[in-house]
Structure formats: C-alpha cells, structure tokens
Scaffold this motif. Sequence first.
Motif, short mmCIF file in Angstrom:
data_model
loop_
_atom_site.label_atom_id
_atom_site.label_comp_id
_atom_site.label_asym_id
_atom_site.label_seq_id
_atom_site.Cartn_x
_atom_site.Cartn_y
_atom_site.Cartn_z
N ARG A 160 -2.55 -2.31 4.66
CA ARG A 160 -3.72 -2.03 3.81
C ARG A 160 -4.93 -1.61 4.63
NH1 ARG A 160 -3.33 -3.32 -1.46
NH2 ARG A 160 -5.58 -3.54 -1.68
N SER A 215 0.83 -1.20 0.00
CA SER A 215 0.00 0.00 0.00
C SER A 215 0.86 1.24 0.00
CB SER A 215 -0.90 0.02 1.24
OG SER A 215 -0.18 0.46 2.37
N SER A 232 -8.93 -4.86 1.53
CA SER A 232 -8.05 -4.38 2.60
C SER A 232 -7.24 -5.49 3.25
CB SER A 232 -8.88 -3.66 3.67
OG SER A 232 -9.82 -4.55 4.25
N GLN A 243 -8.99 5.22 -0.29
CA GLN A 243 -7.65 5.47 0.26
C GLN A 243 -7.63 6.79 1.02
OE1 GLN A 243 -4.17 4.64 -2.12
NE2 GLN A 243 -5.38 3.40 -3.52
N SER A 273 -4.64 2.20 4.27
CA SER A 273 -4.96 2.76 2.96
C SER A 273 -4.99 1.67 1.91
CB SER A 273 -3.91 3.82 2.59
OG SER A 273 -4.11 4.30 1.28
N SER A 274 -6.14 1.49 1.26
CA SER A 274 -6.28 0.53 0.16
C SER A 274 -7.58 0.81 -0.57
CB SER A 274 -6.28 -0.92 0.70
OG SER A 274 -7.36 -1.14 1.57
#
Length: 228
Positions: free
Chosen positions: A154, A40, A122, A164, A157-158
């Motif tokens: 993740r 990520s 995620s 994100q 942020s994913s």
Amino acid sequence: MLSAWAGALVPVFSDTSVSGTGHLELPPGTGYVLAANHTSFFDPVLLIGTLHRLGLRPAVLATAGLWRVPLLGRALTREGYVPVHRGSRRAPDALREAADALAAGRGVLVYPEGGLPRYRASHDRPPGRLKSGVVRLALSTGVPVIPVGHAGARRVSSGSRAKQLAGWATAPVRRPRVHVHIGPALRLDTSDHPLDDLESALAQAWASAVHALEDTPGTNGRRPPERH
C-alpha cells in the motif's frame, strides 16, 4: 510474458525482500495453491513478479473484467490465467479451471479475501475473512495450500484514485520497502476446521511480513531477508 514483465517491474516500483522460500520446495509435478492477502492494485505485479524471480509461473485467478481490456485479455489467456465471474452463473467455472491446472502439476495463485479492502490509509491491516472457494478447491483436489503474506504494497499505491496515480508515478523514486513471506504448506484435507486454519496461517504469514519490514533497517544482528 506477463510474469517476466512483472518480474522486471517489481524492483523498479519497490525495494522488495522475501523470506520463507524454502516452503516452496515441493516434489516435481505437485500442484499447489498459493493463498495471498490482497491489499492494493500493486499486489498482482508484486506477487507474480516475485514468484517469477523465484522461478515460479503459477496460474492466477483474476477478475473476469480484465479479459475485456484490449491485448491484456489475450495475454492472460496465453499465461493460463483463470477468469473469475463473481456473482454470475459462471462463477463455478473458475474452480473447475483451477482444478485442471492443479491436476497438471501447476501452481495456482488465489486471493481468498475476494477483493480489495475499502480503507484508504497507506498502512497495512491484517487479512480479512476469507471466502470458502480456496478451501473447496483444496479439499476437492487434495493439494497443499501455501499461505503468502505481504506487507508494504500500500506504500506503492493506496487511497483515492488521484493518490494511487501519484503513488505509481513516484514509486520508482521512493522505492518503498515491501516484504513477502511464504509460510509452510497446509494440508486442509486433513483439517477439522480448514477455513479457520487457513485464516490463521495467512494472518501469521502477513504478521511475519510486517515484522520483517520493522526489523530490516537495523536487522538487530540478524541476516537481512533475500532482496529482489
């Protein structure tokens, strides 16, 4: 400066724990390669910040496009980071600059998968196939390679761009659990199958990070990993 900022941001955006730090104990002045899985956009903050908090300031191989960002490019250069010009005639320059850093006794952080995974969920997945550059670097310099597996990034942020951004915005409140596991050093210059050996070692380091996340809530009588 960048590593110090990352070190300050890691505990803001995550609840990160670390294991295997004893594998970082190398003779002074020894160059080494840190080979990490890439999942990520939080990874650079996570690893640079975690390593900073452990007293390490490795050079980082990063996509050359980052040097075009105002102010950031200068900061990357000051930190001694190495731009990677993928798919161009300048691509070999990254390995030469990394070799120079290793010869000076510095650590070098590499993402040998070469890019981010394409899936949007995620959850974590095992590391993919590795590019050969890190092996060529290790073989040409004779330095040890230390696999670094991490899981949970993740959760910060994913997914789509909107997800994100939402993940970054809410992470300081959620502080998702992340774990970094540092595996034992490899000497690829003595291996008959260096790329296969590195892929196995990185997969094992990643699996150890996943297991640490699964074990942390109850710890099952075990001592919790060091937290940062």
